[in-house]
Design a protein around this motif. Structure first.
Motif, PDB file in Angstrom:
ATOM      1  N   GLN A 115       0.825  -1.202   0.000  1.00 37.22           N
ATOM      2  CA  GLN A 115       0.000   0.000   0.000  1.00 37.22           C
ATOM      3  C   GLN A 115       0.863   1.258   0.000  1.00 37.22           C
ATOM      4  OE1 GLN A 115      -3.554   0.095  -0.141  1.00 37.22           O
ATOM      5  NE2 GLN A 115      -3.023  -1.970  -0.799  1.00 37.22           N
ATOM      6  N   LEU A 116       1.952   1.238   0.753  1.00 39.76           N
ATOM      7  CA  LEU A 116       2.864   2.373   0.778  1.00 39.76           C
ATOM      8  C   LEU A 116       3.502   2.601  -0.592  1.00 39.76           C
ATOM      9  CD1 LEU A 116       4.482   1.687   4.246  1.00 39.76           C
ATOM     10  CD2 LEU A 116       3.326   3.807   3.614  1.00 39.76           C
ATOM     11  N   LEU A 117       3.838   1.525  -1.276  1.00 33.15           N
ATOM     12  CA  LEU A 117       4.440   1.652  -2.604  1.00 33.15           C
ATOM     13  C   LEU A 117       3.454   2.264  -3.598  1.00 33.15           C
ATOM     14  CD1 LEU A 117       6.739   1.094  -4.601  1.00 33.15           C
ATOM     15  CD2 LEU A 117       5.801  -1.213  -4.921  1.00 33.15           C
ATOM     16  N   VAL A 118       2.220   1.770  -3.598  1.00 32.16           N
ATOM     17  CA  VAL A 118       1.205   2.292  -4.517  1.00 32.16           C
ATOM     18  C   VAL A 118       0.940   3.769  -4.248  1.00 32.16           C
ATOM     19  CG1 VAL A 118      -1.234   2.138  -5.159  1.00 32.16           C
ATOM     20  CG2 VAL A 118       0.110   0.055  -4.904  1.00 32.16           C
ATOM     21  N   ASN A 119       0.826   4.125  -2.974  1.00 35.59           N
ATOM     22  CA  ASN A 119       0.581   5.523  -2.625  1.00 35.59           C
ATOM     23  C   ASN A 119       1.784   6.405  -2.959  1.00 35.59           C
ATOM     24  OD1 ASN A 119      -1.902   4.729  -1.700  1.00 35.59           O
ATOM     25  ND2 ASN A 119      -1.380   4.836   0.465  1.00 35.59           N
ATOM     26  N   ALA A 120       2.994   5.868  -2.771  1.00 32.82           N
ATOM     27  CA  ALA A 120       4.201   6.628  -3.100  1.00 32.82           C
ATOM     28  C   ALA A 120       4.261   6.920  -4.591  1.00 32.82           C
ATOM     29  CB  ALA A 120       5.446   5.859  -2.661  1.00 32.82           C
ATOM     30  N   LEU A 121       3.826   5.962  -5.392  1.00 32.47           N
ATOM     31  CA  LEU A 121       3.797   6.185  -6.837  1.00 32.47           C
ATOM     32  C   LEU A 121       2.884   7.353  -7.174  1.00 32.47           C
ATOM     33  CD1 LEU A 121       4.269   5.475  -9.825  1.00 32.47           C
ATOM     34  CD2 LEU A 121       2.359   3.847  -9.621  1.00 32.47           C
ATOM     35  N   LYS A 122       1.685   7.352  -6.610  1.00 28.01           N
ATOM     36  CA  LYS A 122       0.729   8.415  -6.918  1.00 28.01           C
ATOM     37  C   LYS A 122       1.269   9.767  -6.483  1.00 28.01           C
ATOM     38  CE  LYS A 122      -2.899  11.230  -6.531  1.00 28.01           C
ATOM     39  NZ  LYS A 122      -2.957  12.549  -5.868  1.00 28.01           N
ATOM     40  N   ILE A 123       1.759   9.848  -5.263  1.00 29.69           N
ATOM     41  CA  ILE A 123       2.248  11.122  -4.749  1.00 29.69           C
ATOM     42  C   ILE A 123       3.455  11.604  -5.552  1.00 29.69           C
ATOM     43  CG2 ILE A 123       3.341  12.236  -2.762  1.00 29.69           C
ATOM     44  CD1 ILE A 123       1.631  10.350  -0.982  1.00 29.69           C
ATOM     45  N   THR A 124       4.402  10.707  -5.780  1.00 31.91           N
ATOM     46  CA  THR A 124       5.625  11.088  -6.484  1.00 31.91           C
ATOM     47  C   THR A 124       5.334  11.514  -7.920  1.00 31.91           C
ATOM     48  OG1 THR A 124       6.903   9.532  -5.136  1.00 31.91           O
ATOM     49  CG2 THR A 124       7.919  10.304  -7.175  1.00 31.91           C
ATOM     50  N   ALA A 125       4.516  10.737  -8.623  1.00 33.27           N
ATOM     51  CA  ALA A 125       4.208  11.067 -10.015  1.00 33.27           C
ATOM     52  C   ALA A 125       3.475  12.393 -10.116  1.00 33.27           C
ATOM     53  CB  ALA A 125       3.382   9.948 -10.644  1.00 33.27           C
ATOM     54  N   SER A 126       2.516  12.626  -9.236  1.00 30.26           N
ATOM     55  CA  SER A 126       1.739  13.868  -9.300  1.00 30.26           C
ATOM     56  C   SER A 126       2.613  15.078  -9.030  1.00 30.26           C
ATOM     57  CB  SER A 126       0.566  13.815  -8.314  1.00 30.26           C
ATOM     58  OG  SER A 126       1.026  13.761  -6.975  1.00 30.26           O
ATOM     59  N   GLU A 127       3.535  14.952  -8.091  1.00 29.38           N
ATOM     60  CA  GLU A 127       4.390  16.088  -7.747  1.00 29.38           C
ATOM     61  C   GLU A 127       5.497  16.301  -8.773  1.00 29.38           C
ATOM     62  OE1 GLU A 127       3.844  15.896  -2.875  1.00 29.38           O
ATOM     63  OE2 GLU A 127       5.705  15.178  -3.792  1.00 29.38           O
ATOM     64  N   GLU A 128       6.177  15.225  -9.148  1.00 29.31           N
ATOM     65  CA  GLU A 128       7.342  15.370 -10.027  1.00 29.31           C
ATOM     66  C   GLU A 128       6.953  15.758 -11.454  1.00 29.31           C
ATOM     67  OE1 GLU A 128      10.810  14.996  -8.813  1.00 29.31           O
ATOM     68  OE2 GLU A 128       9.368  15.556  -7.273  1.00 29.31           O
ATOM     69  N   CYS A 129       5.854  15.250 -11.950  1.00 26.42           N
ATOM     70  CA  CYS A 129       5.436  15.609 -13.307  1.00 26.42           C
ATOM     71  C   CYS A 129       5.013  17.073 -13.371  1.00 26.42           C
ATOM     72  CB  CYS A 129       4.308  14.695 -13.770  1.00 26.42           C
ATOM     73  SG  CYS A 129       4.851  12.978 -14.050  1.00 26.42           S
ATOM     74  N   HIS A 130       4.308  17.533 -12.339  1.00 23.98           N
ATOM     75  CA  HIS A 130       3.921  18.943 -12.302  1.00 23.98           C
ATOM     76  C   HIS A 130       5.143  19.835 -12.183  1.00 23.98           C
ATOM     77  CE1 HIS A 130       2.317  22.635 -10.182  1.00 23.98           C
ATOM     78  NE2 HIS A 130       1.565  22.577 -11.266  1.00 23.98           N
ATOM     79  N   ARG A 131       6.091  19.451 -11.338  1.00 23.18           N
ATOM     80  CA  ARG A 131       7.306  20.244 -11.171  1.00 23.18           C
ATOM     81  C   ARG A 131       8.118  20.280 -12.461  1.00 23.18           C
ATOM     82  NH1 ARG A 131       8.823  17.604  -5.330  1.00 23.18           N
ATOM     83  NH2 ARG A 131       7.461  18.931  -4.039  1.00 23.18           N
ATOM     84  N   THR A 132       8.112  19.190 -13.188  1.00 25.89           N
ATOM     85  CA  THR A 132       8.824  19.160 -14.466  1.00 25.89           C
ATOM     86  C   THR A 132       8.334  20.265 -15.386  1.00 25.89           C
ATOM     87  OG1 THR A 132       9.268  16.774 -14.367  1.00 25.89           O
ATOM     88  CG2 THR A 132       9.239  17.791 -16.552  1.00 25.89           C
TER      89      THR A 132
END
Length: 397
Positions: free
Chosen positions: A322-339
């Motif tokens: 569950q932590l891995l799945v949630n980390a994917l969502k959080i990381t992707a949403s933040e890093e793609c926007h920051r890009t």
């Protein structure tokens, strides 16, 4: 989230279908965004090419694709139109729920229709007053003469006004707590559908995520999974595929933005107007690529880890998964926007801020701003804090 049977899968035919949908989406992306209109032409091409049936097994007439194939398609579609990519990956999430959890009778009724392009599915899980808590409901599912009575209001339903069918969460008829939620399928012909409110958002304008009121009755066998056991559907299928599909969509959008920036900079006009030896520019381009490669690696790792765990019979509700799945969502949403934010700074006002720029950064930035809000990152961090306390050994997945 067990692996999907890819017997008979034709990679080239799928790639051709994705390409044709991308071409159609690209043609209409600007006008759909401007008018906040649902991308009907792209949906029609998904129907015509059979791409709506990507996850339907070939035994039912579908393409027989798996999770990685959905991710590939989501990335490709995200490069040209994030709304179209989100519409598609969310539809695939619903299809996977039917493949994995519907009874043989219901699956036999629905899967050939999806494969033939006649059934685009929308998800009805939002509900006023519950703060986005997916696993609870206040709307009661009644029964009458062996039929299920639906009376449901949802404040946001992506593509709901254009869907052929819906997967709807409601409180089980025998529920003793708000957590005993059932998932029910209803065809649009079985419902009275009321659309309310306007859809005029900052970004994701073509997703046309309107409010709906759905009323009607459906046969009792149209429950997906067991009554009151929607949690199992979420942990096994809906949750992982939602975060995987969203991440692929966001990654595609950010990758498309970077590609267009690089193309513009490398053009004859770009080489004349930009200093390609600028250390600041080169550093920003480097960081943009680093962010995308990081998200891509986490996306593929998460998909492979969950598939292997499911095949091994491991429990996907364990904290490390569950932590891995949630980390994917959080990381992707933040890093793609920051890009995309960094790319706006890198190329400046003309190519970073104006809607007319060939880089398309203005629309990508608006669309990606929704990523952190699409099942709030704040809510996920609270859940992850509790999950972390249950995993003192820090068991990495």
């Amino acid at each position: 989230m067990k692996g999907f049977d890819r017997t008979g899968f034709d990679a080239q035919a799928t790639a051709d279908a994705v390409r044709r949908v991308c071409e159609t989406a690209q043609e209409h992306a600007a006008s759909c965004d401007e008018a906040a209109e649902f991308p009907l032409a792209a949906l029609e091409e998904m129907r015509r090419t059979g791409l709506l049936g990507l996850m339907v097994p070939t035994a039912h007439g579908g393409m027989g694709g798996g999770v990685d194939d959905v991710l590939d398609a989501g990335i490709a579609l995200g490069r040209v139109d994030m709304s179209v990519a989100m519409i598609f990956t969310m539809h695939c999430q619903q299809v996977a729920g039917i493949v994995r959890h519907a009874s043989p009778r219901l699956a036999a009724e629905l899967l050939p229709e999806i494969a033939a392009g006649r059934l685009y599915l929308a998800s009805v899980t939002t509900e006023a007053g519950k703060g986005g808590h997916l696993l609870t409901s206040a709307a009661e599912l009644a029964t009458q003469d062996g039929r299920l009575v639906i009376d449901r209001v949802a404040p946001i339903v992506t593509g709901g006004a254009h869907a052929d069918g819906f997967l709807i969460t409601m409180l089980s008829p025998t529920a003793r707590s708000p957590h005993e939620v059932s998932l029910v399928y209803a065809h649009c012909d079985q419902l009275d559908i009321g659309v309310s409110g306007d859809w005029d958002p900052l970004g994701m304008r073509a997703s046309h995520s309107v409010a709906l009121k759905l009323t009607g009755q459906v046969p009792g066998h149209q429950v997906v999974g067991e009554h009151g056991q929607f949690r199992k559907v979420v942990l096994d299928t809906f949750g992982p595929l939602a975060h995987l599909g969203w991440a692929a969509t966001w990654l595609g959008t950010a990758a498309g933005a970077l590609s267009r920036v690089l193309t513009t900079l490398r053009s004859p006009a770009g080489r004349k107007s930009a200093n390609l030896d600028s250390e600041l520019l080169l550093t920003r381009l480097s960081r943009a690529r680093q962010r995308l490669d990081t998200v891509h690696a986490l996306l593929r790792h998460t998909a492979a880890t969950l598939s292997q765990a499911a095949d091994d019979g491991d429990d996907l509700s364990r904290p490390r998964y569950q932590l891995l799945v949630n980390a994917l969502k959080i990381t992707a949403s933040e890093e793609c926007h920051r890009t995309v934010e960094d790319l706006v700074d890198a190329v400046g006002l003309r190519h970073g801020y104006l809607k007319s720029s060939p880089t398309g950064l203005e629309r990508a930035l608006r669309d990606l701003r929704s990523a952190a809000l699409n099942y709030s990152n704040d809510r996920l961090h609270l859940a992850d804090g509790r999950l972390a306390l249950l995993d003192a050994e820090v068991s990495l997945a």
